[in-house]
Scaffold this active site. Structure first.
Site, short mmCIF file in Angstrom:
data_model
loop_
_atom_site.label_atom_id
_atom_site.label_comp_id
_atom_site.label_asym_id
_atom_site.label_seq_id
_atom_site.Cartn_x
_atom_site.Cartn_y
_atom_site.Cartn_z
N SER A 67 16.84 39.66 -27.43
CA SER A 67 17.83 39.56 -26.35
C SER A 67 18.45 40.91 -26.06
O SER A 67 18.54 41.78 -26.94
CB SER A 67 18.93 38.56 -26.72
OG SER A 67 19.97 38.56 -25.75
N TYR A 124 25.05 35.42 -32.84
CA TYR A 124 23.85 35.42 -31.99
C TYR A 124 23.36 36.85 -31.76
O TYR A 124 22.17 37.15 -31.92
CB TYR A 124 24.17 34.74 -30.66
CG TYR A 124 23.02 34.73 -29.68
CD1 TYR A 124 21.99 33.80 -29.80
CD2 TYR A 124 22.96 35.64 -28.63
CE1 TYR A 124 20.94 33.78 -28.90
CE2 TYR A 124 21.91 35.63 -27.72
CZ TYR A 124 20.90 34.70 -27.87
OH TYR A 124 19.85 34.69 -26.97
#
Length: 331
Positions: free
Chosen positions: A228, A242
């Site tokens: 990401s 995350y």
């Protein structure tokens, strides 16, 4: 679904710019420079639900909630099977396949004739855009549960049946929020949440790759880890657990590439930016469009195209790389 929402021939009627197969929509731009969305369209999930009509029956409303596409007419139901150079059917495993990017990955590879084994914590949903084999090649497993993963591995190996695995796409990821939907930072993230996020986002990819090492070696397979953009800078919505798990997966990709390469297995990563999926937080579009040079959010099928490239012969000399797909967000 009422007659007002159907076109000639009984098929559902969709607004211009809406793709009923991928459930994505490219809106026209109004005079004020902002997208114009039709009634019933959700710009966060890119899904369109025909508006309820007065007097509609319960059956009609249930019909509208289902996937409106007649997938028996979609090419991937009749696509010619794809075979590797050794004559084996090209086979892949995709985690997090029931939603968003994972769903688009399955559609892309199914279009190309691959056999696809899917993993998701959700049961297979026949009404949501089924693909070839469907529940026969779907493994329901919560990757956050360390006791479920070894059992799922046995199931997956049995389905492959000692044959080759040509691709493993580690797409599953979770990004928990606080009780009020707030971002969890390094101070407020509970320890249990840290462990849960890292187990799904970072440990599951290596557990699957190690557990399926022999099958990947037979298929001279390609592993693609979905990382990401948040692994590279602090993000206003994505939590600390995350973000750090994705940064760790980027590093793990390099380590895996070095370790797996002598065995003919390539390992790469794709780092999506703001892609329209269920994981996006409300307000993402408004906040990030001015910061993205291309002035739009990404679409899941764009990520799927890049995954397909990394699993094809066209990328046969690429390993250990992380490719950004973010519309220039990090420039």
């Amino acid at each position: 679904m009422s007659d007002e929402t159907r076109a000639a021939g009984g098929r559902p009627a969709y607004p211009p710019g809406y793709d009923p197969v991928t459930h994505t929509y490219t809106p026209p731009i109004g005079p004020d420079g902002k997208p114009i969305y039709p009634e019933g369209y959700d710009p966060v999930t890119h899904r369109f639900t025909p508006p309820k009509r007065e007097g509609a029956t319960a059956a009609a409303e249930d019909d509208a909630a289902k996937c409106p596409v007649d997938h028996t007419q979609h090419p991937y139901h009749t696509a010619e099977p794809s075979y590797a150079s050794d004559g084996s059917r090209r086979t892949m495993l995709v985690t997090g396949a029931s939603r968003g990017i994972g769903h688009s990955i399955v559609r892309k590879f199914a279009d190309q004739g691959w056999r696809i084994i899917t993993i998701s914590r959700h049961a297979f949903e026949r009404t949501r855009c089924p693909w070839e084999a469907g529940p026969e090649d779907h493994v329901q497993c919560d990757l956050a549960d360390r006791e479920q993963v070894p059992l799922a591995m046995v199931d997956i190996k049995n389905r492959i049946g000692g044959g080759p695995l040509h691709a493993l796409v580690n797409n599953a990821g979770i990004s928990p929020k606080g009780p009020a939907g707030e971002r969890l930072n390094s101070i407020t993230t509970p320890m249990y949440t840290w462990m849960q996020v890292f187990h799904v986002n970072m440990l599951a990819p290596i557990l699957l790759a190690r557990g399926l090492f022999d099958e990947l070696k037979r298929g001279r397979g390609s592993i693609v880890n979905i990382t990401s953009v948040v692994g590279h800078r602090v993000h206003p919505f994505a939590g600390t657990a995350y973000a750090t798990s994705k940064a760790a997966l980027t590093s793990l990709t390099r380590e895996m590439a070095a370790d797996f390469a002598p065995h003919g297995i390539r390992v790469n990563a794709i780092a999506p930016g703001e892609i329209i999926t269920d994981i996006l937080s409300p307000g993402t579009e408004e906040k990030f469009l001015p910061l993205i040079p291309m002035r739009r959010l990404g679409r899941p099928e764009e990520v799927a195209e890049l995954v397909h490239f990394l699993c094809s012969e066209a990328s046969s000399y690429i390993t250990g790389e992380e490719i950004n797909i973010n519309g220039g967000q990090l420039l």
